[in-house]
Design an enzyme around this catalytic site. Structure first.
Site, short mmCIF file in Angstrom:
data_model
loop_
_atom_site.label_atom_id
_atom_site.label_comp_id
_atom_site.label_asym_id
_atom_site.label_seq_id
_atom_site.Cartn_x
_atom_site.Cartn_y
_atom_site.Cartn_z
N GLY A 22 0.81 -1.23 0.00
CA GLY A 22 0.00 0.00 0.00
C GLY A 22 0.83 1.27 0.00
N GLY A 24 5.03 3.26 -0.47
CA GLY A 24 6.44 3.25 -0.85
C GLY A 24 6.77 2.37 -2.05
N LEU A 25 7.83 1.60 -1.90
CA LEU A 25 8.31 0.77 -3.02
C LEU A 25 7.33 -0.35 -3.34
N ASP A 71 -1.20 -8.95 9.38
CA ASP A 71 0.08 -8.62 10.00
C ASP A 71 1.04 -9.77 9.66
N ARG A 73 3.48 -10.79 11.01
CA ARG A 73 3.98 -11.52 12.20
C ARG A 73 3.03 -12.63 12.63
N PHE A 103 14.30 1.45 12.17
CA PHE A 103 14.53 2.78 12.74
C PHE A 103 16.01 2.94 12.96
N SER A 111 16.10 -1.68 23.43
CA SER A 111 15.59 -2.70 24.35
C SER A 111 15.44 -4.01 23.57
N TYR A 153 23.14 -3.52 3.05
CA TYR A 153 23.86 -3.88 4.29
C TYR A 153 23.47 -5.27 4.81
C1 HXC Z 1 14.57 2.91 19.47
C2 HXC Z 1 12.44 2.11 19.19
C3 HXC Z 1 12.22 3.04 18.13
C4 HXC Z 1 13.28 3.92 17.79
C5 HXC Z 1 10.41 1.86 18.40
N1 HXC Z 1 11.30 1.41 19.32
N2 HXC Z 1 10.95 2.85 17.68
N3 HXC Z 1 13.61 2.05 19.84
N4 HXC Z 1 14.43 3.82 18.49
N5 HXC Z 1 13.15 4.83 16.82
C6 HXC Z 1 11.08 0.37 20.33
C7 HXC Z 1 9.95 0.75 21.27
O1 HXC Z 1 10.43 1.59 22.30
C8 HXC Z 1 9.51 -0.61 21.78
O2 HXC Z 1 10.36 -1.12 22.78
C9 HXC Z 1 9.70 -1.51 20.57
O3 HXC Z 1 10.62 -0.84 19.70
C10 HXC Z 1 8.41 -1.74 19.82
O4 HXC Z 1 7.85 -0.47 19.50
P1 HXC Z 1 6.38 -0.33 18.91
O5 HXC Z 1 6.18 1.09 18.55
O6 HXC Z 1 5.39 -1.01 19.83
O7 HXC Z 1 6.51 -1.27 17.60
P2 HXC Z 1 5.50 -1.53 16.44
O8 HXC Z 1 4.17 -0.85 16.67
O9 HXC Z 1 5.53 -2.99 16.19
O10 HXC Z 1 6.17 -0.74 15.18
C11 HXC Z 1 7.27 -1.26 14.51
C12 HXC Z 1 8.26 -0.19 14.14
C13 HXC Z 1 7.57 0.96 13.36
C14 HXC Z 1 9.36 -0.87 13.30
C15 HXC Z 1 8.87 0.38 15.40
O11 HXC Z 1 8.53 1.95 12.96
C16 HXC Z 1 6.83 0.49 12.13
O12 HXC Z 1 5.67 0.10 12.19
N6 HXC Z 1 7.50 0.50 10.95
C17 HXC Z 1 6.91 0.01 9.67
C18 HXC Z 1 7.40 0.74 8.46
C19 HXC Z 1 8.87 1.03 8.40
O13 HXC Z 1 9.60 0.96 9.38
N7 HXC Z 1 9.31 1.38 7.19
C20 HXC Z 1 10.71 1.70 6.91
C21 HXC Z 1 11.36 0.59 6.19
S1 HXC Z 1 12.79 1.27 5.57
P3 HXC Z 1 10.03 -0.98 24.38
O14 HXC Z 1 11.09 -1.81 25.04
O15 HXC Z 1 10.15 0.49 24.67
O16 HXC Z 1 8.64 -1.51 24.58
C22 HXC Z 1 13.98 0.16 5.38
C23 HXC Z 1 15.13 0.73 4.54
C24 HXC Z 1 16.41 0.02 4.70
O17 HXC Z 1 13.91 -0.94 5.83
C25 HXC Z 1 17.61 0.63 3.99
C26 HXC Z 1 17.66 2.05 3.61
C27 HXC Z 1 18.82 2.45 2.75
P1 NAP Z 2 7.49 1.65 3.70
O1 NAP Z 2 6.66 2.45 2.75
O2 NAP Z 2 7.48 2.04 5.12
O3 NAP Z 2 7.09 0.14 3.53
C1 NAP Z 2 6.99 -0.77 4.57
C2 NAP Z 2 5.67 -1.50 4.44
O4 NAP Z 2 5.66 -2.61 5.34
C3 NAP Z 2 4.46 -0.65 4.76
O5 NAP Z 2 3.53 -0.70 3.70
C4 NAP Z 2 3.86 -1.27 6.01
O6 NAP Z 2 2.44 -1.22 5.99
C5 NAP Z 2 4.36 -2.71 5.88
N1 NAP Z 2 4.46 -3.37 7.18
C6 NAP Z 2 5.20 -2.98 8.25
N2 NAP Z 2 4.99 -3.80 9.28
C7 NAP Z 2 4.12 -4.75 8.84
C8 NAP Z 2 3.52 -5.88 9.46
N3 NAP Z 2 3.77 -6.20 10.74
N4 NAP Z 2 2.67 -6.63 8.73
C9 NAP Z 2 2.39 -6.30 7.44
N5 NAP Z 2 2.92 -5.25 6.81
C10 NAP Z 2 3.78 -4.48 7.50
O7 NAP Z 2 9.04 1.68 3.25
P2 NAP Z 2 9.77 1.38 1.86
O8 NAP Z 2 10.93 2.28 1.82
O9 NAP Z 2 8.81 1.36 0.76
O10 NAP Z 2 10.33 -0.10 2.10
C11 NAP Z 2 9.93 -1.19 1.30
C12 NAP Z 2 11.01 -2.25 1.31
O11 NAP Z 2 12.20 -1.75 0.70
C13 NAP Z 2 11.43 -2.72 2.69
O12 NAP Z 2 11.70 -4.10 2.67
C14 NAP Z 2 12.70 -1.95 2.95
O13 NAP Z 2 13.54 -2.58 3.88
C15 NAP Z 2 13.29 -1.98 1.56
N6 NAP Z 2 14.31 -0.97 1.31
C16 NAP Z 2 13.95 0.33 1.16
C17 NAP Z 2 14.93 1.26 0.88
C18 NAP Z 2 14.60 2.70 0.66
O14 NAP Z 2 15.53 3.51 0.45
N7 NAP Z 2 13.35 3.11 0.66
C19 NAP Z 2 16.27 0.86 0.80
C20 NAP Z 2 16.60 -0.48 0.98
C21 NAP Z 2 15.59 -1.38 1.23
P3 NAP Z 2 1.53 -1.10 7.33
O15 NAP Z 2 2.10 -0.02 8.15
O16 NAP Z 2 0.15 -0.85 6.77
O17 NAP Z 2 1.60 -2.45 7.98
#
Ligand code: HXC
Ligand code: NAP
Length: 287
Positions: A22, A24-25, A71, A73, A103, A111, A153
């Site tokens: 839904g 990003g990529l 989800d 997970r 993050f 943690s 990485y």
């Molecule tokens: C440190 C953190 C944190 C942060 C959360 N936590 N964010 N710790 N720094 N920025 C900790 C919380 O304190 C908590 O621990 C635990 O992680 C779980 O937090 P929740 O908020 O309950 O987690 P959750 O609701 O499951 O959300 C997962 C998430 C969130 C990963 C934290 O950001 C998310 O939903 N992300 C989905 C999309 C996403 O991340 N997209 C980016 C992909 S980019 P405690 O101990 O306090 O309870 C990517 C690119 C790679 O992968 C390469 C780029 C070049």
């Molecule tokens: P993004 O838009 O945040 O995409 C992450 C997606 O994962 C969201 O749509 C989110 O949707 C879904 N997601 C997260 N937790 C989930 C869960 N528990 N169950 C089901 N869905 C979940 O970020 P993006 O940059 O497009 O990343 C896409 C992919 O590219 C990732 O694998 C990332 O590691 C990889 N990547 C990105 C970059 C970059 O520069 N953008 C670089 C290297 C690799 P919901 O929140 O609705 O669940």
């Protein structure tokens, strides 16, 4: 760079699942798969975002899209969504494990739950979907294609994103392992390792606040820019299509040379000016 690469209808007859489809990529790959004639099931946690994406694409006549909430997970939810998808769209032919969580943080501040949060989505979520779809294909003697989205990485590791680096390394191992083990079932497994591609999800979590202004990702890339989404979508469509039938167990890096720039011992010699090289050359010819 912004135009599609494959012929019209290259993916006709294919039905793909894209996790995190839904945003990003995942959204960009989904758009291109639809344009090429595939049916696509997009799935993530937030059904309202998935439905918004579906509505957006439908406006452009791309009707073969099905949003279903799951989800990654939760293995029971994953199985339910797979079954529902097959019921509504027909046999699934491909899976893109794109969903991720990440993050930026010094590791000593994390943690155990923070580690779990990322590893559960990235590694275990990929395992949940791959097992559900792979077992189904094997049971029904159907061929299939799995594409995992990792990062550069995954093999070098990286500070400050250690849970993600550990999880993506696991996904890389899964990719290469299943490429061999499941080839006998006509299941191919490949991966893409993207460098920086601007998305709201990645940028907000990896370059929060002032970091986006201070650290320009394009500066680390030898070709001098970040990636265009269509460039990644082109590669994904190729790897998901029958054109890549002999590609199995491969990880294709698409990063403009970014990770190698960091790896080469003398790459920082870019900073040496032509005048400095002239001086060095003079010294050499005199000596
Ligand atoms: C440190 C953190 C944190 C942060 C959360 N936590 N964010 N710790 N720094 N920025 C900790 C919380 O304190 C908590 O621990 C635990 O992680 C779980 O937090 P929740 O908020 O309950 O987690 P959750 O609701 O499951 O959300 C997962 C998430 C969130 C990963 C934290 O950001 C998310 O939903 N992300 C989905 C999309 C996403 O991340 N997209 C980016 C992909 S980019 P405690 O101990 O306090 O309870 C990517 C690119 C790679 O992968 C390469 C780029 C070049
Ligand atoms: P993004 O838009 O945040 O995409 C992450 C997606 O994962 C969201 O749509 C989110 O949707 C879904 N997601 C997260 N937790 C989930 C869960 N528990 N169950 C089901 N869905 C979940 O970020 P993006 O940059 O497009 O990343 C896409 C992919 O590219 C990732 O694998 C990332 O590691 C990889 N990547 C990105 C970059 C970059 O520069 N953008 C670089 C290297 C690799 P919901 O929140 O609705 O669940």
């Amino acid at each position: 760079m912004e135009s599609g690469m494959l012929k019209t209808n290259s993916l006709k007859g294919q039905t793909f699942i894209v996790t995190g489809g839904g945003t990003g990529l995942g959204k960009s790959m989904t758009r291109y798969f639809l344009e090429l004639g595939a049916k696509v099931l997009i799935t993530s946690r937030k059904i309202e975002i998935l439905e918004k994406t579906r509505d957006e694409f439908k406006q452009f006549g791309m009707d073969n899209i099905l949003p279903l909430q799951a989800d990654v997970r939760d293995s029971a939810e994953v199985k339910n969504v797979l079954n529902k998808g097959i019921e509504l769209l027909g046999p699934v032919t491909g899976l893109v494990n794109n969903a991720a969580g990440n993050f930026i943080s010094p590791t000593e501040r994390l943690s155990p739950r923070a580690f779990d949060a990322v590893i559960d989505i990235v590694l275990k979520g990929t395992v949940n979907w791959t097992l559900a779809v792979g077992k189904h294909w094997i049971k029904h003697n159907q061929p299939g294609t799995v594409l995992n989205i990792v990062t550069t990485y995954a093999w070098t590791g990286s500070g400050f994103v250690v849970p993600s680096a550990c999880a993506k390394a696991g996904v890389l191992a899964l990719t290469r392992s299943l490429a061999v083990e499941w080839a006998k079932y006509r299941i191919r497994t490949n991966a893409i390792a993207p460098g920086p591609f601007p998305t709201e999800g990645a940028w907000s979590r990896l370059l929060p606040g002032e970091l986006a202004k201070k650290l320009d990702p394009a500066q680390k890339v030898p070709v001098g820019r970040v990636g265009e989404h269509q460039e990644l979508a082109n590669l994904a469509a190729y790897l998901m299509s029958p054109f890549s039938a002999f590609v199995n167990g491969e990880v294709v890096t698409i990063d403009g040379g970014e990770w190698l720039k960091g790896a080469g011992e003398f790459n920082h010699m870019e900073q040496v000016t032509p005048e400095m090289w002239d001086t060095l050359e003079n010294l050499r010819s005199k000596g």
